[in-house]
Design an enzyme around this catalytic site. Structure first.
Site, PDB file in Angstrom:
ATOM      1  N   ASP A  48       0.849  -1.189   0.000  1.00  0.00           N
ATOM      2  CA  ASP A  48       0.000   0.000   0.000  1.00  0.00           C
ATOM      3  C   ASP A  48       0.889   1.246   0.000  1.00  0.00           C
ATOM      4  O   ASP A  48       1.662   1.463   0.949  1.00  0.00           O
ATOM      5  CB  ASP A  48      -0.891  -0.012   1.247  1.00  0.00           C
ATOM      6  CG  ASP A  48      -2.032   0.984   1.174  1.00  0.00           C
ATOM      7  OD1 ASP A  48      -2.199   1.630   0.119  1.00  0.00           O
ATOM      8  OD2 ASP A  48      -2.772   1.106   2.170  1.00  0.00           O
ATOM      9  N   ASP A  49       0.825   2.032  -1.067  1.00  0.00           N
ATOM     10  CA  ASP A  49       1.583   3.294  -1.161  1.00  0.00           C
ATOM     11  C   ASP A  49       3.097   3.096  -1.174  1.00  0.00           C
ATOM     12  O   ASP A  49       3.837   3.991  -0.758  1.00  0.00           O
ATOM     13  CB  ASP A  49       1.227   4.243  -0.008  1.00  0.00           C
ATOM     14  CG  ASP A  49      -0.109   4.944  -0.191  1.00  0.00           C
ATOM     15  OD1 ASP A  49      -0.818   4.618  -1.159  1.00  0.00           O
ATOM     16  OD2 ASP A  49      -0.440   5.810   0.633  1.00  0.00           O
ATOM     17  N   CYS A  96      -5.696   4.043  -4.506  1.00  0.00           N
ATOM     18  CA  CYS A  96      -5.779   2.600  -4.282  1.00  0.00           C
ATOM     19  C   CYS A  96      -7.058   1.895  -4.704  1.00  0.00           C
ATOM     20  O   CYS A  96      -6.986   0.815  -5.284  1.00  0.00           O
ATOM     21  CB  CYS A  96      -5.444   2.273  -2.847  1.00  0.00           C
ATOM     22  SG  CYS A  96      -6.493   3.015  -1.625  1.00  0.00           S
ATOM     23  N   ARG A 100      -6.942  -1.344  -7.184  1.00  0.00           N
ATOM     24  CA  ARG A 100      -7.322  -2.678  -6.710  1.00  0.00           C
ATOM     25  C   ARG A 100      -8.460  -3.264  -7.539  1.00  0.00           C
ATOM     26  O   ARG A 100      -8.501  -4.476  -7.784  1.00  0.00           O
ATOM     27  CB  ARG A 100      -7.691  -2.604  -5.229  1.00  0.00           C
ATOM     28  CG  ARG A 100      -6.495  -2.301  -4.353  1.00  0.00           C
ATOM     29  CD  ARG A 100      -6.863  -1.700  -3.004  1.00  0.00           C
ATOM     30  NE  ARG A 100      -5.684  -1.100  -2.404  1.00  0.00           N
ATOM     31  CZ  ARG A 100      -4.858  -1.721  -1.570  1.00  0.00           C
ATOM     32  NH1 ARG A 100      -5.120  -2.967  -1.200  1.00  0.00           N
ATOM     33  NH2 ARG A 100      -3.792  -1.120  -1.101  1.00  0.00           N
ATOM     34  N   LYS A 157      -5.766  -5.524   3.424  1.00  0.00           N
ATOM     35  CA  LYS A 157      -6.606  -4.361   3.107  1.00  0.00           C
ATOM     36  C   LYS A 157      -7.383  -4.617   1.819  1.00  0.00           C
ATOM     37  O   LYS A 157      -6.795  -4.820   0.764  1.00  0.00           O
ATOM     38  CB  LYS A 157      -5.721  -3.122   2.966  1.00  0.00           C
ATOM     39  CG  LYS A 157      -6.446  -1.902   2.418  1.00  0.00           C
ATOM     40  CD  LYS A 157      -5.494  -0.757   2.189  1.00  0.00           C
ATOM     41  CE  LYS A 157      -6.152   0.369   1.391  1.00  0.00           C
ATOM     42  NZ  LYS A 157      -5.244   1.507   1.145  1.00  0.00           N
ATOM     43  N   HIS A 159     -10.499  -2.583   0.476  1.00  0.00           N
ATOM     44  CA  HIS A 159     -10.771  -1.247  -0.066  1.00  0.00           C
ATOM     45  C   HIS A 159     -11.531  -1.231  -1.390  1.00  0.00           C
ATOM     46  O   HIS A 159     -11.290  -0.397  -2.265  1.00  0.00           O
ATOM     47  CB  HIS A 159      -9.485  -0.429  -0.184  1.00  0.00           C
ATOM     48  CG  HIS A 159      -9.714   1.011   0.195  1.00  0.00           C
ATOM     49  ND1 HIS A 159      -8.698   1.916   0.350  1.00  0.00           N
ATOM     50  CD2 HIS A 159     -10.877   1.683   0.457  1.00  0.00           C
ATOM     51  CE1 HIS A 159      -9.203   3.099   0.684  1.00  0.00           C
ATOM     52  NE2 HIS A 159     -10.520   2.972   0.757  1.00  0.00           N
ATOM     53  N   SER A 182      -8.175   1.727   4.317  1.00  0.00           N
ATOM     54  CA  SER A 182      -6.853   2.201   4.729  1.00  0.00           C
ATOM     55  C   SER A 182      -6.756   2.387   6.248  1.00  0.00           C
ATOM     56  O   SER A 182      -7.755   2.653   6.928  1.00  0.00           O
ATOM     57  CB  SER A 182      -6.528   3.526   4.042  1.00  0.00           C
ATOM     58  OG  SER A 182      -6.524   3.379   2.642  1.00  0.00           O
ATOM     59  N   HIS A 269       1.072   2.675   4.274  1.00  0.00           N
ATOM     60  CA  HIS A 269       0.146   3.801   4.259  1.00  0.00           C
ATOM     61  C   HIS A 269       0.217   4.555   5.586  1.00  0.00           C
ATOM     62  O   HIS A 269       0.447   3.970   6.641  1.00  0.00           O
ATOM     63  CB  HIS A 269      -1.276   3.274   4.024  1.00  0.00           C
ATOM     64  CG  HIS A 269      -2.266   4.287   3.590  1.00  0.00           C
ATOM     65  ND1 HIS A 269      -2.742   5.272   4.422  1.00  0.00           N
ATOM     66  CD2 HIS A 269      -2.884   4.469   2.388  1.00  0.00           C
ATOM     67  CE1 HIS A 269      -3.617   6.011   3.763  1.00  0.00           C
ATOM     68  NE2 HIS A 269      -3.719   5.548   2.525  1.00  0.00           N
ATOM     69  N   ASP A 321       0.078  -0.680  -4.982  1.00  0.00           N
ATOM     70  CA  ASP A 321      -1.157  -0.173  -5.580  1.00  0.00           C
ATOM     71  C   ASP A 321      -0.960   1.157  -6.295  1.00  0.00           C
ATOM     72  O   ASP A 321      -1.690   1.501  -7.219  1.00  0.00           O
ATOM     73  CB  ASP A 321      -2.282  -0.064  -4.540  1.00  0.00           C
ATOM     74  CG  ASP A 321      -1.970   0.882  -3.391  1.00  0.00           C
ATOM     75  OD1 ASP A 321      -0.802   1.306  -3.253  1.00  0.00           O
ATOM     76  OD2 ASP A 321      -2.895   1.194  -2.615  1.00  0.00           O
ATOM     77  N   ASN A 322       0.039   1.936  -5.868  1.00  0.00           N
ATOM     78  CA  ASN A 322       0.378   3.221  -6.508  1.00  0.00           C
ATOM     79  C   ASN A 322       1.690   3.697  -5.917  1.00  0.00           C
ATOM     80  O   ASN A 322       2.259   3.053  -5.026  1.00  0.00           O
ATOM     81  CB  ASN A 322      -0.727   4.274  -6.298  1.00  0.00           C
ATOM     82  CG  ASN A 322      -1.267   4.331  -4.888  1.00  0.00           C
ATOM     83  OD1 ASN A 322      -2.396   3.950  -4.616  1.00  0.00           O
ATOM     84  ND2 ASN A 322      -0.441   4.803  -3.961  1.00  0.00           N
ATOM     85  N   LYS A 340       1.907   9.828  -5.580  1.00  0.00           N
ATOM     86  CA  LYS A 340       0.498   9.435  -5.515  1.00  0.00           C
ATOM     87  C   LYS A 340      -0.398  10.640  -5.789  1.00  0.00           C
ATOM     88  O   LYS A 340      -0.049  11.768  -5.475  1.00  0.00           O
ATOM     89  CB  LYS A 340       0.209   8.865  -4.123  1.00  0.00           C
ATOM     90  CG  LYS A 340      -1.217   8.397  -3.899  1.00  0.00           C
ATOM     91  CD  LYS A 340      -1.384   7.854  -2.483  1.00  0.00           C
ATOM     92  CE  LYS A 340      -2.816   7.397  -2.217  1.00  0.00           C
ATOM     93  NZ  LYS A 340      -2.994   6.857  -0.851  1.00  0.00           N
TER      94      LYS A 340
END
Length: 580
Positions: A48-49, A96, A100, A157, A159, A182, A269, A321-322, A340
């Site tokens: 994540d991130d 995200c 996803r 996660k 989301h 998140s 994150h 995810d990014n 991001k």
């Protein structure tokens, strides 16, 4: 019965409605093939991130550099040394939820009505009280594999909607253990406040533990009754993700079934939580601690799979995810511009490797690839047909994984900024074709902070801004609009863009509510928005017992001590104040 799995009539009817009934007709054939050679397992590790440069040295330290050698990721580095490493792997979106959705379906998120919409009560991701989610008429990778006899588990996660009907167990997964959004979207020791989180009400961060019912009982349901902690103890969450994942692998082995395991970590994150073991261990502060903890978790998961004797029959994917948000880690995307929330390279170009020990030889490739390719590659490898009557944007990467001389599976990569918004070019942010990348719309999150020698005004770009990434990775020097090459390259990209947009149908938007719909979007209808009634609440009367805590506090001890609440800084170690 196929692979010891009973397929209920309700589930079969649902699959037929989605256009993948043919999967059921191929299951017997696949079962015979599997009897001769076990079908491979799949594990998707989704950070994540995590930015392009946060891993410390994926095969070649010139590729990823650990925030300038301030972060150590030995486990990821070792796995990558046994993998095909992609240096031009693109997230399907710059935030995200849309990213996803694309991974789950193999399709750009615009096709399911998910994405950032400016000017409305939506930040591009599903809130903790979202009305919408991943539409049930979308076919996920888990649904396709589950129908073909795979056991499917999701740990981490999600989301893609926190309402019961949108959770993993209603999208093809047999098991879900995780936080539905998140880590900063609910109250915890790391974000303790009795005030609202505008524009949403404050609710404690929930942890679900859901197992789908047997196939004969109909569609799976995961509800607030399956919440085991609210707030979740973030100090132990990552290690428990690993435990749950390894236990799932063990159950699949015991059942003698191939498995698909999706592990979307809650790291890295904001608020950069970490366990006692990993607090203050990196030279990069809290974000570095989080990166090092996820690295250790990945190493432990690999050890667990190896202990079950399944590693050499398991295809692994790792990506993010990014890109990293610059307000969380200004160094996280390394040489890439911005981060991001943008379609500059720092927002969408992410670390990625694919590992199948003993099958794919390790190497580094600059082949264009994207998150949605996981869908197509997994189904092809499992010998499961793709859903019919829908556009699949992902491509099977098998030729690239097998041979360094294989051509790129993508001529162009399309990078949406705000799909279904009232922007030109269908909400497209940028397009990359080969070495060139054109920006049709620009968003800048941190002017002057990194690689911004060129002054660009946010908004639509006319003409588009064109970069040669082979010579200008940091997107600092746009090509001169007056030279012949500019027009020639842009003409090719415009044709590719027009061709792509011609395949995008108008669908209901899942992010925006009806009130904002026609003002902010070009969608025919809107099924999103936010409603506190849909917030996860496992203890709706908790304030009778704990009047000083937020409502829905099932496990208030995980807010920690008062000292925890006052120690929310990069130098603090909140996990020290948490109960075991």
């Amino acid at each position: 019965v196929v692979h010891n799995t009973v397929i209920s009539k309700a589930h079969t009817d649902r699959l037929k409605m989605k256009g993948i009934g043919q999967i059921l007709r191929t299951m017997v054939v696949a079962g015979v093939a599997a009897a001769a050679k076990p079908r491979p397992n799949f594990i998707v590790l989704f950070a994540d991130d995590m930015g392009y440069s946060q891993p410390s040295g994926v095969v070649d330290k010139s590729v990823y550099a650990g925030d300038g050698k301030l972060i150590a990721t030995p486990n990821m580095d070792k796995m990558a040394s046994e993998s095909v490493v992609f240096t031009s792997w693109y997230s399907a979106f710059h935030v995200c939820s849309p990213s996803r959705a694309a991974m789950m379906t193999g399709r750009h998120s615009v096709r399911s009505g998910i994405g950032f919409i400016g000017g409305a009560v939506s930040n591009g991701v599903f809130s903790s009280e979202a009305v919408g989610g991943l539409p049930l008429n979308e076919t996920t990778i888990a649904e396709s594999l589950n129908a073909a006899g795979y056991m499917c588990g999701a740990v981490g996660k999600w989301h893609l909607g926190q309402r019961s009907k949108f959770l993993p167990t209603n999208h093809g997964f047999d098991y879900y253990y995780g936080v539905p959004f998140s880590a900063d979207m609910g109250l915890s020791a790391w974000m303790y406040s009795n005030h609202s989180l505008p524009p949403f009400k404050a609710r404690p961060l929930p942890l679900f533990n859901c197992t789908s019912p047997t196939a004969t009982t109909g569609p799976a349901v995961c509800t607030a009754a399956d919440v085991i902690e609210q707030p979740v103890n973030l100090g132990t969450l990552t290690s428990r993700y690993v435990d749950a994942a390894v236990e799932f692998v063990g159950r699949a082995k015991e059942a003698k079934k191939p498995f698909f395991l999706y592990v979307p970590f809650s790291h890295v994150h904001h608020p950069n939580f970490a366990s006692k073991r990993w607090c203050n261990t990196s030279k990069r502060g809290a974000v570095g601690d989080a990166v090092q903890e996820i690295d250790h978790a990945i190493g432990d998961l690999l050890l667990g799979v190896e202990a079950h004797g399944l590693d050499e029959n398991t295809l692994w994917f790792f990506t993010s995810d990014n890109g990293a948000p610059l307000d969380n880690d200004i160094l996280g995307n390394g040489p890439l511009r911005d981060g991001k929330f943008t379609t500059f390279e720092g927002g969408v170009r992410v670390p990625a490797f694919v590992r199948w020990k003993g099958t794919y030889a390790p190497r580094i490739t600059d082949t264009l690839a994207g998150t949605y390719d996981i869908f197509a590659t997994v189904l092809a490898t499992a010998r499961v047909p793709s859903p019919v009557n829908v556009t699949i944007d992902g491509r099977d990467l098998t030729p690239v994984l097998k041979s360094a001389s294989a051509p790129s599976t993508h001529d162009c990569i399309f990078l949406y900024y705000s799909p279904q918004s009232n922007l030109d070019h269908g909400g497209m942010g940028a397009v990359r074709c080969g070495r060139y990348k054109a920006h049709y719309f620009v968003e800048i999150t941190a002017p002057g902070s990194n690689h911004t020698r060129t002054t660009l005004k946010p908004g639509p770009q006319d003409p588009p801004v064109l970069f040669d990434l082979e010579n200008d990775l940091s997107e600092s020097n746009p090509l001169d609009t007056t030279v012949t090459m500019f027009s020639a390259v842009l003409a090719v990209m415009n044709v590719a863009l027009a061709g792509h947009l011609s395949t995008v149908a108008s669908v209901p938007n899942q992010m925006v509510g009806p009130i904002d719909c026609h003002r902010a979007t070009n969608a025919p209808t809107c099924a999103g928005g936010n409603d506190i009634a849909y917030a996860v609440c496992s203890a709706p009367h908790s304030q009778r017992l704990y009047p000083h805590e937020a409502n829905c506090s099932l496990t208030p001890k995980y807010y920690g001590t008062a000292r925890c609440r006052d120690e929310q800084s990069d130098k603090g170690c909140i996990a020290k104040c948490m109960p075991i």
